[in-house]
Write a protein that holds these residues in place. Structure first.
Motif, PDB file in Angstrom:
ATOM      1  N   ASP A   1      -1.686 -18.372   7.651  1.00  0.00           N
ATOM      2  CA  ASP A   1      -1.016 -17.112   7.315  1.00  0.00           C
ATOM      3  C   ASP A   1      -0.670 -17.065   5.838  1.00  0.00           C
ATOM      4  N   MET A   2      -0.184 -18.178   5.309  1.00  0.00           N
ATOM      5  CA  MET A   2       0.140 -18.206   3.889  1.00  0.00           C
ATOM      6  C   MET A   2      -1.118 -18.020   3.053  1.00  0.00           C
ATOM      7  N   GLN A   3      -2.220 -18.654   3.462  1.00  0.00           N
ATOM      8  CA  GLN A   3      -3.448 -18.493   2.696  1.00  0.00           C
ATOM      9  C   GLN A   3      -3.896 -17.033   2.715  1.00  0.00           C
ATOM     10  N   GLY A   4      -3.739 -16.361   3.843  1.00  0.00           N
ATOM     11  CA  GLY A   4      -4.058 -14.943   3.911  1.00  0.00           C
ATOM     12  C   GLY A   4      -3.210 -14.125   2.948  1.00  0.00           C
ATOM     13  N   GLU A   5      -1.944 -14.472   2.827  1.00  0.00           N
ATOM     14  CA  GLU A   5      -1.061 -13.766   1.900  1.00  0.00           C
ATOM     15  C   GLU A   5      -1.456 -14.036   0.453  1.00  0.00           C
TER      16      GLU A   5
ATOM     17  N   LEU B   1      -4.463 -14.638  -0.545  1.00  0.00           N
ATOM     18  CA  LEU B   1      -5.672 -13.835  -0.746  1.00  0.00           C
ATOM     19  C   LEU B   1      -5.328 -12.366  -0.979  1.00  0.00           C
ATOM     20  N   THR B   2      -4.375 -11.853  -0.218  1.00  0.00           N
ATOM     21  CA  THR B   2      -3.938 -10.459  -0.395  1.00  0.00           C
ATOM     22  C   THR B   2      -3.416 -10.251  -1.815  1.00  0.00           C
ATOM     23  N   TRP B   3      -2.617 -11.200  -2.303  1.00  0.00           N
ATOM     24  CA  TRP B   3      -2.112 -11.112  -3.671  1.00  0.00           C
ATOM     25  C   TRP B   3      -3.272 -11.130  -4.661  1.00  0.00           C
ATOM     26  N   ALA B   4      -4.241 -12.040  -4.447  1.00  0.00           N
ATOM     27  CA  ALA B   4      -5.365 -12.170  -5.382  1.00  0.00           C
ATOM     28  C   ALA B   4      -6.188 -10.881  -5.434  1.00  0.00           C
ATOM     29  N   VAL B   5      -6.424 -10.245  -4.291  1.00  0.00           N
ATOM     30  CA  VAL B   5      -7.182  -8.990  -4.263  1.00  0.00           C
ATOM     31  C   VAL B   5      -6.428  -7.905  -5.025  1.00  0.00           C
ATOM     32  N   LYS B   6      -5.142  -7.783  -4.765  1.00  0.00           N
ATOM     33  CA  LYS B   6      -4.335  -6.767  -5.454  1.00  0.00           C
ATOM     34  C   LYS B   6      -4.304  -7.011  -6.961  1.00  0.00           C
ATOM     35  N   ARG B   7      -4.099  -8.252  -7.354  1.00  0.00           N
ATOM     36  CA  ARG B   7      -4.036  -8.590  -8.775  1.00  0.00           C
ATOM     37  C   ARG B   7      -5.390  -8.374  -9.447  1.00  0.00           C
ATOM     38  N   ALA B   8      -6.480  -8.711  -8.755  1.00  0.00           N
ATOM     39  CA  ALA B   8      -7.818  -8.511  -9.318  1.00  0.00           C
ATOM     40  C   ALA B   8      -8.067  -7.026  -9.579  1.00  0.00           C
ATOM     41  N   ARG B   9      -7.651  -6.175  -8.654  1.00  0.00           N
ATOM     42  CA  ARG B   9      -7.812  -4.729  -8.861  1.00  0.00           C
ATOM     43  C   ARG B   9      -7.026  -4.282 -10.084  1.00  0.00           C
ATOM     44  N   GLU B  10      -5.803  -4.776 -10.232  1.00  0.00           N
ATOM     45  CA  GLU B  10      -4.986  -4.424 -11.395  1.00  0.00           C
ATOM     46  C   GLU B  10      -5.641  -4.856 -12.699  1.00  0.00           C
ATOM     47  N   ARG B  11      -6.343  -5.966 -12.666  1.00  0.00           N
ATOM     48  CA  ARG B  11      -6.996  -6.488 -13.873  1.00  0.00           C
ATOM     49  C   ARG B  11      -8.368  -5.872 -14.112  1.00  0.00           C
ATOM     50  N   GLY B  12      -8.837  -5.038 -13.188  1.00  0.00           N
ATOM     51  CA  GLY B  12     -10.144  -4.416 -13.340  1.00  0.00           C
ATOM     52  C   GLY B  12     -11.298  -5.328 -12.956  1.00  0.00           C
TER      53      GLY B  12
ATOM     54  N   HIS C   1     -14.875 -16.811  -3.606  1.00  0.00           N
ATOM     55  CA  HIS C   1     -13.993 -17.891  -3.152  1.00  0.00           C
ATOM     56  C   HIS C   1     -14.860 -18.885  -2.400  1.00  0.00           C
ATOM     57  N   TRP C   2     -14.722 -20.148  -2.715  1.00  0.00           N
ATOM     58  CA  TRP C   2     -15.481 -21.190  -2.022  1.00  0.00           C
ATOM     59  C   TRP C   2     -14.888 -21.438  -0.641  1.00  0.00           C
ATOM     60  N   SER C   3     -15.737 -21.800   0.280  1.00  0.00           N
ATOM     61  CA  SER C   3     -15.305 -22.215   1.613  1.00  0.00           C
ATOM     62  C   SER C   3     -16.310 -23.230   2.127  1.00  0.00           C
ATOM     63  N   GLY C   4     -15.812 -24.169   2.889  1.00  0.00           N
ATOM     64  CA  GLY C   4     -16.706 -25.105   3.546  1.00  0.00           C
ATOM     65  C   GLY C   4     -17.361 -24.459   4.750  1.00  0.00           C
ATOM     66  N   THR C   5     -18.253 -25.191   5.380  1.00  0.00           N
ATOM     67  CA  THR C   5     -18.966 -24.667   6.546  1.00  0.00           C
ATOM     68  C   THR C   5     -18.450 -25.259   7.854  1.00  0.00           C
TER      69      THR C   5
ATOM     70  N   VAL D   1     -10.373 -17.082   7.638  1.00  0.00           N
ATOM     71  CA  VAL D   1      -9.325 -16.400   6.880  1.00  0.00           C
ATOM     72  C   VAL D   1      -9.966 -15.520   5.809  1.00  0.00           C
ATOM     73  N   LEU D   2     -10.985 -16.029   5.146  1.00  0.00           N
ATOM     74  CA  LEU D   2     -11.671 -15.249   4.118  1.00  0.00           C
ATOM     75  C   LEU D   2     -12.367 -14.036   4.727  1.00  0.00           C
ATOM     76  N   THR D   3     -13.007 -14.219   5.869  1.00  0.00           N
ATOM     77  CA  THR D   3     -13.667 -13.106   6.551  1.00  0.00           C
ATOM     78  C   THR D   3     -12.652 -12.029   6.929  1.00  0.00           C
ATOM     79  N   ALA D   4     -11.502 -12.457   7.451  1.00  0.00           N
ATOM     80  CA  ALA D   4     -10.447 -11.499   7.811  1.00  0.00           C
ATOM     81  C   ALA D   4      -9.951 -10.727   6.588  1.00  0.00           C
ATOM     82  N   ALA D   5     -10.066 -11.325   5.403  1.00  0.00           N
ATOM     83  CA  ALA D   5      -9.639 -10.673   4.161  1.00  0.00           C
ATOM     84  C   ALA D   5     -10.766  -9.858   3.527  1.00  0.00           C
ATOM     85  N   GLY D   6     -11.900  -9.727   4.230  1.00  0.00           N
ATOM     86  CA  GLY D   6     -12.996  -8.895   3.741  1.00  0.00           C
ATOM     87  C   GLY D   6     -14.077  -9.617   2.959  1.00  0.00           C
TER      88      GLY D   6
END
Length: 164
Positions: A90-94, A96-107, A113-117, A125-130
């Motif tokens: 849950d924290m990792q999802g949060e 990620l939510t912050w990173a997406v919002k901040r990335a939009r603000e920065r243009g 994001h790396w993930s193992g298999t 978690v990454l899939t749930a975040a789009g």
């Protein structure tokens, strides 16, 4: 930028500092075992990452360092939470939510994001975040003791000869 942590994250966050490298190395080691089956990041990798000046990054603490997010100007995002921490996914999802919002603000137009298999990886978690799979890579290494195998030497010798 303040975060609106959910009840899963009744903790504090602050900018990541070079002095956090050792504590981050411990969290990375535990996280990487879940992600990749073995530790991946070394202390020098973390120190180099913390030295990059065009990133937004912070650590999350609950008595000790338990999470980290890094958003680079090129769109590479790194989120990790100590897998033994209650509510880690849950924290990792949060984060990620912050990173997406901040990335939009920065243009920033696109995040990676790396993930193992492994089934225990952050991929769900990454899939749930789009996030979607972009590519699969192998990180390979070679100890520098000993000589290169003969076949490799012959390949490079013939390639160099063909270039002349």
């Amino acid at each position: 930028m303040p975060l609106a942590f959910s009840p899963f994250v009744p903790i504090t966050h602050r900018p990541a500092l070079p002095d956090d490298a050792t504590a981050l190395a411990q969290v990375y080691a535990a996280y990487d075992v879940i992600e990749f089956g073995q530790p991946e990041m070394e202390l020098s990798d973390i120190e180099s990452m913390l030295a990059v000046e065009d990133s937004d990054r912070f650590v999350v603490e609950d008595g000790e360092l338990v999470g980290f997010v890094d958003l680079a100007a090129n769109g590479e995002v790194e989120t990790l939470v100590d897998p033994s921490y209650a509510g880690a996914k849950d924290m990792q999802g949060e984060l990620l939510t912050w990173a997406v919002k901040r990335a939009r603000e920065r243009g920033i137009a696109r995040l990676e994001h790396w993930s193992g298999t492994l089934p225990t990886s952050a991929a769900p978690v990454l899939t749930a975040a789009g996030f979607e799979p972009a590519r699969t890579m192998w990180r390979m290494h070679r100890d520098l003791g000993g000589e290169l195998p003969v076949a490799v030497c012959q390949f490079f010798t013939s390639s160099l000869m063909a270039m002349k």
